[in-house]
Scaffold this active site. Structure first.
Site, PDB file in Angstrom:
ATOM      1  N   HIS A 312       0.844  -1.192   0.000  1.00 59.31           N
ATOM      2  CA  HIS A 312       0.000   0.000   0.000  1.00 59.31           C
ATOM      3  C   HIS A 312       0.878   1.240   0.000  1.00 59.31           C
ATOM      4  CE1 HIS A 312      -3.132   2.856   1.082  1.00 59.31           C
ATOM      5  NE2 HIS A 312      -3.972   1.942   0.649  1.00 59.31           N
ATOM      6  N   ASP A 369      -7.961  -5.422  -0.026  1.00 57.58           N
ATOM      7  CA  ASP A 369      -8.451  -6.272  -1.108  1.00 57.58           C
ATOM      8  C   ASP A 369      -8.068  -7.740  -0.950  1.00 57.58           C
ATOM      9  OD1 ASP A 369      -9.730  -4.275  -2.627  1.00 57.58           O
ATOM     10  OD2 ASP A 369      -7.782  -3.538  -3.285  1.00 57.58           O
TER      11      ASP A 369
HETATM   12  N1  CMC Z   1       4.000  -7.597  -4.870  1.00 60.29           N
HETATM   13  C1  CMC Z   1       5.334  -7.593  -5.070  1.00 60.29           C
HETATM   14  N2  CMC Z   1       6.106  -6.508  -4.942  1.00 60.29           N
HETATM   15  C2  CMC Z   1       5.514  -5.375  -4.572  1.00 60.29           C
HETATM   16  C3  CMC Z   1       4.134  -5.306  -4.340  1.00 60.29           C
HETATM   17  C4  CMC Z   1       3.367  -6.471  -4.494  1.00 60.29           C
HETATM   18  N3  CMC Z   1       2.053  -6.457  -4.277  1.00 60.29           N
HETATM   19  N4  CMC Z   1       3.799  -4.041  -4.006  1.00 60.29           N
HETATM   20  C5  CMC Z   1       4.943  -3.341  -4.029  1.00 60.29           C
HETATM   21  N5  CMC Z   1       5.978  -4.145  -4.368  1.00 60.29           N
HETATM   22  C6  CMC Z   1       7.402  -3.777  -4.435  1.00 60.29           C
HETATM   23  C7  CMC Z   1       7.713  -3.021  -5.713  1.00 60.29           C
HETATM   24  O1  CMC Z   1       8.078  -3.885  -6.750  1.00 60.29           O
HETATM   25  C8  CMC Z   1       8.825  -2.116  -5.254  1.00 60.29           C
HETATM   26  O2  CMC Z   1       9.993  -2.905  -5.173  1.00 60.29           O
HETATM   27  P1  CMC Z   1      11.431  -2.255  -5.542  1.00 60.29           P
HETATM   28  O3  CMC Z   1      11.678  -1.218  -4.483  1.00 60.29           O
HETATM   29  O4  CMC Z   1      12.382  -3.402  -5.491  1.00 60.29           O
HETATM   30  O5  CMC Z   1      11.294  -1.667  -6.919  1.00 60.29           O
HETATM   31  C9  CMC Z   1       8.447  -1.765  -3.809  1.00 60.29           C
HETATM   32  O6  CMC Z   1       7.657  -2.885  -3.363  1.00 60.29           O
HETATM   33  C10 CMC Z   1       7.631  -0.479  -3.687  1.00 60.29           C
HETATM   34  O7  CMC Z   1       6.496  -0.603  -4.549  1.00 60.29           O
HETATM   35  P2  CMC Z   1       5.827   0.602  -5.331  1.00 60.29           P
HETATM   36  O8  CMC Z   1       5.086   0.067  -6.489  1.00 60.29           O
HETATM   37  O9  CMC Z   1       6.860   1.650  -5.575  1.00 60.29           O
HETATM   38  O10 CMC Z   1       4.835   1.135  -4.204  1.00 60.29           O
HETATM   39  P3  CMC Z   1       3.601   2.061  -4.433  1.00 60.29           P
HETATM   40  O11 CMC Z   1       3.355   2.753  -3.154  1.00 60.29           O
HETATM   41  O12 CMC Z   1       3.834   2.925  -5.631  1.00 60.29           O
HETATM   42  O13 CMC Z   1       2.433   1.054  -4.801  1.00 60.29           O
HETATM   43  C11 CMC Z   1       0.580  -0.393  -4.672  1.00 60.29           C
HETATM   44  C12 CMC Z   1       1.381   0.707  -3.966  1.00 60.29           C
HETATM   45  C13 CMC Z   1      -0.658  -0.688  -3.856  1.00 60.29           C
HETATM   46  C14 CMC Z   1       0.154   0.095  -6.066  1.00 60.29           C
HETATM   47  C15 CMC Z   1       1.469  -1.668  -4.784  1.00 60.29           C
HETATM   48  O14 CMC Z   1       1.840  -2.122  -3.517  1.00 60.29           O
HETATM   49  C16 CMC Z   1       0.781  -2.790  -5.584  1.00 60.29           C
HETATM   50  O15 CMC Z   1       0.885  -2.808  -6.795  1.00 60.29           O
HETATM   51  N6  CMC Z   1       0.081  -3.736  -4.871  1.00 60.29           N
HETATM   52  C17 CMC Z   1      -0.676  -4.761  -5.562  1.00 60.29           C
HETATM   53  C18 CMC Z   1      -2.015  -4.204  -6.049  1.00 60.29           C
HETATM   54  C19 CMC Z   1      -2.987  -3.992  -4.903  1.00 60.29           C
HETATM   55  O16 CMC Z   1      -3.163  -4.865  -4.051  1.00 60.29           O
HETATM   56  N7  CMC Z   1      -3.650  -2.826  -4.906  1.00 60.29           N
HETATM   57  C20 CMC Z   1      -4.674  -2.483  -3.913  1.00 60.29           C
HETATM   58  C21 CMC Z   1      -4.231  -1.356  -3.025  1.00 60.29           C
HETATM   59  S1  CMC Z   1      -5.275  -1.168  -1.561  1.00 60.29           S
HETATM   60  C22 CMC Z   1      -6.810  -0.696  -2.159  1.00 60.29           C
HETATM   61  C23 CMC Z   1      -6.799   0.563  -2.968  1.00 60.29           C
HETATM   62  O17 CMC Z   1      -6.220   1.563  -2.585  1.00 60.29           O
HETATM   63  O18 CMC Z   1      -7.434   0.552  -4.015  1.00 60.29           O
END
Ligand code: CMC
Length: 435
Positions: A312, A369
């Site tokens: 998140h 989720d």
């Molecule tokens: N699985 C594997 N790796 C992950 C995941 C995941 N679910 N989420 C983040 N990472 C890794 C990402 O690859 C990155 O690694 P590195 O530093 O080595 O490049 C690091 O963690 C930081 O991730 P980010 O994408 O920069 O983080 P963010 O804050 O931009 O993204 C997020 C947040 C929710 C989009 C992301 O965690 C994600 O894609 N999660 C899966 C989709 C999901 O469950 N979304 C629902 C969110 S909660 C409900 C809502 O708000 O709608």
């Protein structure tokens, strides 16, 4: 409502030898910001912040999140209390109008929702125009925008009475649209709203009743639907809410803004994740992978696979909504006598991920989720309706943010800048001279 405090503190920024002082703003929970409104005018510089990781877009008194401690509050009230003691309708009032309603206010509000549940009959024909496999999020978003054509008064966004009426209409009618889109997709007759039922019971009835036999509404299922909607009702400046605020800033109608919010929610990184989680669990089950093998694929950066329902932007500790839903999933599945191997699979994955350095180091925990889809599935809600359920829950939050921004007196259109990286001035080449 404006609870900001401009402090006497300032921050100094020095660019190309010019030093400027910028005000520091502190919120009621001690969140701090540097107000950079004067930066470009004073220095010629803008800030660049991919994904707005460090950028506050507004001041708001609706929702507070402490991502380090796993705290979520609506108007100061803990989400755990609201999920246990309140109803979705009461929470909607709280978010939109800023306080818990008294008895009369709640009755009036509920009555409004009951009275405005029908769609204009002409709109029921719209459903036949969509292909039978149309995604219900596409239907919900287009129907929401279409509603504005029946209420042209909504174009006057300065009219308070009109806006309060539109708030009621949106909350009530989107529930009807969601249920009708499901009925259409499975070829069953539409079940019209029943004014004797509560908000959530009415939704269940429109979704699952058929004219040919009685449908009994189980109060425990009504309670869990209330809880699910409450848990999704707001989450400050997420992607869809920021979209709603952006559209509002242009002066467009509340229907246009909510329709855009629904579209933004649809993506798999946002509300679409609940559907993606279940698809992921089903794929793991079908492939016969164990937890370790699947997590190995997730950790391999070349695979482009994410553990859906994990991570998140704000929570760097447990998402409090996921905690509540994990327990609720156990409770509702055992009540319904459903033995879903996907629940065990989800728990196993969670356990494994929570001790794996990849997830621990990145502070990735289950989010809202991760378990919601398992509950929806047990309730008989089909997978492509999961994100619609999220949208129904999020409507009060969107409405509250639309209203807050409209009433805030900040009349600035949202219009970020950019750093241009394209060609500098280039001559136009006639087509017969081009390579
Ligand atoms: N699985 C594997 N790796 C992950 C995941 C995941 N679910 N989420 C983040 N990472 C890794 C990402 O690859 C990155 O690694 P590195 O530093 O080595 O490049 C690091 O963690 C930081 O991730 P980010 O994408 O920069 O983080 P963010 O804050 O931009 O993204 C997020 C947040 C929710 C989009 C992301 O965690 C994600 O894609 N999660 C899966 C989709 C999901 O469950 N979304 C629902 C969110 S909660 C409900 C809502 O708000 O709608």
């Amino acid at each position: 409502m404006n609870t900001q405090a401009v402090t006497s503190q300032t921050a100094n920024i020095s660019v190309e030898g010019k030093s400027i002082e910028l005000p520091i703003i502190v919120g009621s929970e001690n969140e701090k910001a540097i107000d950079i409104s004067a930066l470009r005018q004073e220095t010629g510089y803008i800030t660049l912040d991919n994904g707005f990781m460090n950028t506050g877009s507004c001041q708001s008194s609706i929702c507070f999140i402490d991502g380090e401690q796993g705290i979520l509050r609506y108007r100061g009230i803990d989400i755990e209390d609201l999920a246990e003691k309140s109803t979705f309708v009461e929470v909607a009032y709280l978010l939109i109008y800023g306080k818990l309603p008294n008895k009369t206010e709640l009755e009036d509000f509920s009555q409004g929702l009951t009275r405005h549940s029908l769609l204009h009959e002409d709109m029921t024909h719209f459903f036949s125009g969509f292909p039978s496999n149309a995604h219900p999020m596409a239907i919900l978003s287009s129907m929401t925008c279409s509603l504005s054509t029946y209420y042209p008064g909504s174009q006057d966004t300065n009219d308070d009475e009109q806006m309060n009426l539109d708030v009621i209409r949106i909350l009530s009618k989107l529930r009807t649209i969601a249920a009708f889109s499901y009925k259409k997709s499975i070829g069953q007759p539409l079940i019209y709203p029943d004014n004797s039922l509560s908000y959530c019971a009415n939704f269940l009835n429109m979704m699952f009743a058929v004219p040919s036999e009685p449908y009994e509404i189980d109060p425990e299922i009504v309670k869990i639907i209330n809880q699910l909607l409450i848990l999704h009702a707001d989450h400050e400046q997420n992607c869809s809410t920021s979209t709603v605020r952006t559209v509002q800033s242009s002066g467009a109608s509340i229907y246009a803004a909510i329709s855009a919010g629904i579209a933004a929610l649809w993506g798999p990184l946002h509300g679409g994740a609940n559907q993606a989680v279940l698809e992921m669990l089903e794929n793991i089950q079908a492939s016969g992978d164990d937890y370790k093998t699947y997590l190995g694929k997730v950790k391999d950066k070349k695979s482009n696979i994410r553990l859906m329902g994990f991570g998140h932007r704000v929570y760097k500790n447990f998402d409090p909504r996921a905690k509540i839903l994990r327990q609720a999933a156990d409770k509702i599945l055992s009540k319904l006598g459903v033995k879903d191997p996907l629940l065990e699979l989800a728990k196993g994955l969670e356990e494994q991920a929570l001790t794996d350095p990849y997830f621990v180091d990145r502070k990735l925990y289950p989010n809202v989720d991760f378990y919601s889809g398992i509950i929806y599935k047990a309730l008989g809600i089909p997978m492509d309706m999961f994100t619609v359920m999220f949208a129904l829950g999020r409507i009060p939050g969107w409405l509250a943010h639309f209203k807050e921004q409209r009433d805030s007196g900040v009349k600035k259109i949202f219009r970020p800048r950019q750093i241009y990286t394209g060609p500098t001035q280039t001559t136009y080449v006639p087509i017969d001279k081009r390579a």
